[in-house]
Write a protein that holds these residues in place. Sequence first.
Motif, short mmCIF file in Angstrom:
data_model
loop_
_atom_site.label_atom_id
_atom_site.label_comp_id
_atom_site.label_asym_id
_atom_site.label_seq_id
_atom_site.Cartn_x
_atom_site.Cartn_y
_atom_site.Cartn_z
N MET A 1 -14.01 24.31 43.93
CA MET A 1 -14.44 25.40 44.60
C MET A 1 -13.31 26.21 45.54
SD MET A 1 -17.91 24.74 46.46
CE MET A 1 -19.59 25.41 45.34
N ASN A 2 -13.20 27.33 45.43
CA ASN A 2 -12.17 28.07 46.24
C ASN A 2 -12.63 28.28 47.71
OD1 ASN A 2 -10.89 28.76 43.87
ND2 ASN A 2 -11.90 30.66 43.43
N PRO A 3 -11.72 27.56 48.50
CA PRO A 3 -12.06 27.94 50.06
C PRO A 3 -11.72 29.18 50.65
CG PRO A 3 -10.14 26.47 49.67
CD PRO A 3 -10.64 27.18 48.16
N VAL A 4 -12.56 29.87 51.35
CA VAL A 4 -12.65 31.06 52.01
C VAL A 4 -12.90 30.93 53.17
CG1 VAL A 4 -13.25 33.73 51.95
CG2 VAL A 4 -13.18 32.38 49.90
N ILE A 5 -12.09 31.20 54.06
CA ILE A 5 -11.97 31.29 55.60
C ILE A 5 -12.46 32.45 56.22
CG2 ILE A 5 -11.00 30.95 57.94
CD1 ILE A 5 -8.95 28.81 56.36
N VAL A 6 -13.42 32.77 56.82
CA VAL A 6 -13.85 34.08 57.41
C VAL A 6 -14.13 33.86 58.74
CG1 VAL A 6 -15.82 35.70 57.15
CG2 VAL A 6 -15.34 34.56 55.12
N TYR A 7 -13.29 34.88 59.54
CA TYR A 7 -13.36 34.70 60.98
C TYR A 7 -14.33 35.72 61.22
CZ TYR A 7 -8.66 32.89 61.15
OH TYR A 7 -7.51 32.21 61.00
N VAL A 8 -15.49 35.49 62.31
CA VAL A 8 -16.63 36.23 62.78
C VAL A 8 -16.62 36.15 64.27
CG1 VAL A 8 -18.97 36.59 62.42
CG2 VAL A 8 -17.69 35.81 60.61
N ASP A 9 -16.98 37.16 64.84
CA ASP A 9 -17.33 37.35 66.57
C ASP A 9 -18.59 38.08 66.56
OD1 ASP A 9 -16.32 39.81 65.97
OD2 ASP A 9 -14.71 39.77 67.51
N ASP A 10 -19.01 38.77 65.82
CA ASP A 10 -20.15 39.80 65.92
C ASP A 10 -21.12 39.61 64.63
OD1 ASP A 10 -22.16 41.34 67.10
OD2 ASP A 10 -20.52 43.37 66.99
N ALA A 11 -22.06 39.31 64.83
CA ALA A 11 -23.04 39.06 63.62
C ALA A 11 -23.42 40.48 63.12
CB ALA A 11 -24.22 38.60 63.86
N ALA A 12 -23.59 41.40 63.90
CA ALA A 12 -24.08 42.85 63.51
C ALA A 12 -22.71 43.53 62.85
CB ALA A 12 -24.60 43.79 64.41
N TYR A 13 -21.87 43.32 63.18
CA TYR A 13 -20.51 43.91 62.73
C TYR A 13 -20.24 43.25 61.20
CZ TYR A 13 -15.91 45.79 62.12
OH TYR A 13 -14.59 46.38 61.58
N ALA A 14 -20.27 42.01 61.36
CA ALA A 14 -19.64 41.34 60.11
C ALA A 14 -21.10 41.19 58.86
CB ALA A 14 -19.34 39.93 60.40
N GLN A 15 -22.24 41.69 59.23
CA GLN A 15 -23.11 41.33 58.10
C GLN A 15 -23.09 41.96 56.91
OE1 GLN A 15 -26.93 41.07 60.02
NE2 GLN A 15 -27.94 40.49 57.90
N PRO A 16 -22.77 43.39 57.08
CA PRO A 16 -22.51 44.19 55.97
C PRO A 16 -21.35 43.87 55.13
CG PRO A 16 -22.73 45.62 57.78
CD PRO A 16 -22.83 44.19 58.11
N MET A 17 -20.40 43.57 55.73
CA MET A 17 -19.16 42.86 54.87
C MET A 17 -19.49 41.63 54.30
SD MET A 17 -15.24 42.29 56.35
CE MET A 17 -15.20 43.52 57.55
N LEU A 18 -20.22 40.91 55.10
CA LEU A 18 -20.66 39.43 54.30
C LEU A 18 -21.55 39.78 53.25
CD1 LEU A 18 -20.85 36.91 57.46
CD2 LEU A 18 -18.90 37.24 55.64
N GLU A 19 -22.48 40.55 53.31
CA GLU A 19 -23.34 40.98 52.19
C GLU A 19 -22.68 41.42 51.10
OE1 GLU A 19 -26.08 43.63 53.97
OE2 GLU A 19 -27.37 42.12 55.01
N ALA A 20 -21.66 42.13 51.14
CA ALA A 20 -20.74 42.58 50.22
C ALA A 20 -19.98 41.52 49.57
CB ALA A 20 -19.98 43.74 50.36
N LEU A 21 -19.47 40.63 50.39
CA LEU A 21 -18.71 39.46 49.83
C LEU A 21 -19.79 38.25 48.90
CD1 LEU A 21 -16.46 38.72 52.88
CD2 LEU A 21 -15.85 39.47 50.53
N ALA A 22 -21.04 38.19 49.50
CA ALA A 22 -21.89 37.35 48.97
C ALA A 22 -22.56 37.74 47.56
CB ALA A 22 -23.14 37.32 49.86
#
Length: 157
Positions: A1-22
């Motif tokens: 498995m490829n490890p990917v580290i994602v820094y997050v500090d605000d759920a509302a801001y990061a959610q669209p980006m994480l949905e695209a990554l997912a």
Amino acid sequence: MNPVIVYVDDAAYAQPMLEALAGSSQSASSHWLLVACAPRMTHRVSKWVSHRARENWRGKWADKLFTALVPVMTASGAKVTPVLAKGPLTELIAELQQEHGTAQIIDARRPKQEALQAAPAKQSAQAAPMGRRWNLPGTVAAIAAMMGFVIDDSLSF
């Protein structure tokens, strides 16, 4: 498995980006390390709040963040490990890369307010000229730019 580290500090801001990554093709074959970067407390707060109380607050804050974001990443069947940053990120990266191998790093943190406010201020100052053209020597213009003043030489009066 490829490890990917994602820094997050605000759920509302990061959610669209994480949905695209997912939704990406590499999502299921990746091991996502969600690193919660809690807001810093001022030195004045540290005078009145104990270390234990600060750690409890940081834990509750991270739990709310992970509750909102982990389901987004696990929807595609990816492996997700939540991590709470308690110190400098450089040390945490070294520790995570030792444990999981070389990892891709994605910064999904909300930009600082100063960076957001600087761009519109610069545009509005250029859009609304002051009515007089200033001919400043290069060193003065450089100092003015460092201090946040916008000098627009394209205006002609």
